[in-house]
Design an enzyme around this catalytic site. Sequence first.
Site, mmCIF file in Angstrom:
data_model
loop_
_atom_site.group_PDB
_atom_site.id
_atom_site.type_symbol
_atom_site.label_atom_id
_atom_site.label_comp_id
_atom_site.label_asym_id
_atom_site.label_seq_id
_atom_site.Cartn_x
_atom_site.Cartn_y
_atom_site.Cartn_z
ATOM 1 N N ARG A 1 0.812 -1.221 0.000
ATOM 2 C CA ARG A 1 0.000 0.000 0.000
ATOM 3 C C ARG A 1 0.841 1.265 0.000
ATOM 4 O O ARG A 1 0.316 2.363 -0.208
ATOM 5 C CB ARG A 1 -1.029 -0.053 1.133
ATOM 6 C CG ARG A 1 -2.139 -1.065 0.817
ATOM 7 C CD ARG A 1 -3.156 -1.162 1.933
ATOM 8 N NE ARG A 1 -2.592 -1.631 3.173
ATOM 9 C CZ ARG A 1 -2.360 -2.910 3.464
ATOM 10 N NH1 ARG A 1 -2.681 -3.849 2.613
ATOM 11 N NH2 ARG A 1 -1.820 -3.255 4.613
ATOM 12 N N GLU B 1 5.326 -10.732 15.515
ATOM 13 C CA GLU B 1 4.886 -11.249 16.809
ATOM 14 C C GLU B 1 5.314 -12.727 16.948
ATOM 15 O O GLU B 1 5.838 -13.138 17.963
ATOM 16 C CB GLU B 1 3.368 -11.102 16.890
ATOM 17 C CG GLU B 1 2.858 -11.157 18.305
ATOM 18 C CD GLU B 1 1.355 -10.935 18.337
ATOM 19 O OE1 GLU B 1 0.784 -10.509 17.311
ATOM 20 O OE2 GLU B 1 0.776 -11.214 19.400
#
Length: 180
Positions: free
Chosen positions: A67, A104
């Site tokens: 993006r 994560e």
Amino acid sequence: MSDFRSKIIEHISDTIRDVPDFPKPGIIFKDITPLLRDAQTLSMSRRLLVEPFAGQKIDLIVGLESRGFLFGPAMAMQLNAGFVPIRKPNKLPAKTLSASYQLEYGEDSVEIHTDSIIKGNRVLIHDDLIATGGTAAAATELVEKLGGTVVGYSFIIELEGLRGKNSLKKDAQYEALLSF
Ligand code: AMP
């Protein structure tokens, strides 16, 4: 901030759509496609993204897949700069340099063409959103390893609570249009 600017920012902010549990459970995805679809918020966003860097000497906008490719080239044209994509592994066809960063769970990496930055180039890194800052920090590493100087960061959205800004260069200008 002027009243006019804050009204426009509020209007842009209202177009961001929260999509819960995408791409996986627990993530609230900030979807900018309604912002892109509307002629007014599309052009206003580009204008407000460029404004803080207008008049500065910027050689390249480095946009982060995917993006960061939406406004990156439009911003580059307005700032008289070139555009360089940073992509996910094995997408760029010529010789690349790669940098890894922590997720994560596990690791991810990004790549840049080794001939895309010339020593001394002044670079503005752009993406739609900064979360933990891992992607933008890896992009910084790539640009600076190739001899460029990161002079600024530009995001449409920052997820303030994740403090991504702390992983970026302190002496570079940092701009985020919207904070959530
Ligand atoms: P980070 O490296 O943690 O700063 O993540 C930034 C990258 O992940 C950007 O390319 C974003 O487009 C994407 N991203 C992370 N979290 C979100 C979210 N909640 N909504 C939309 N995109 C996200």
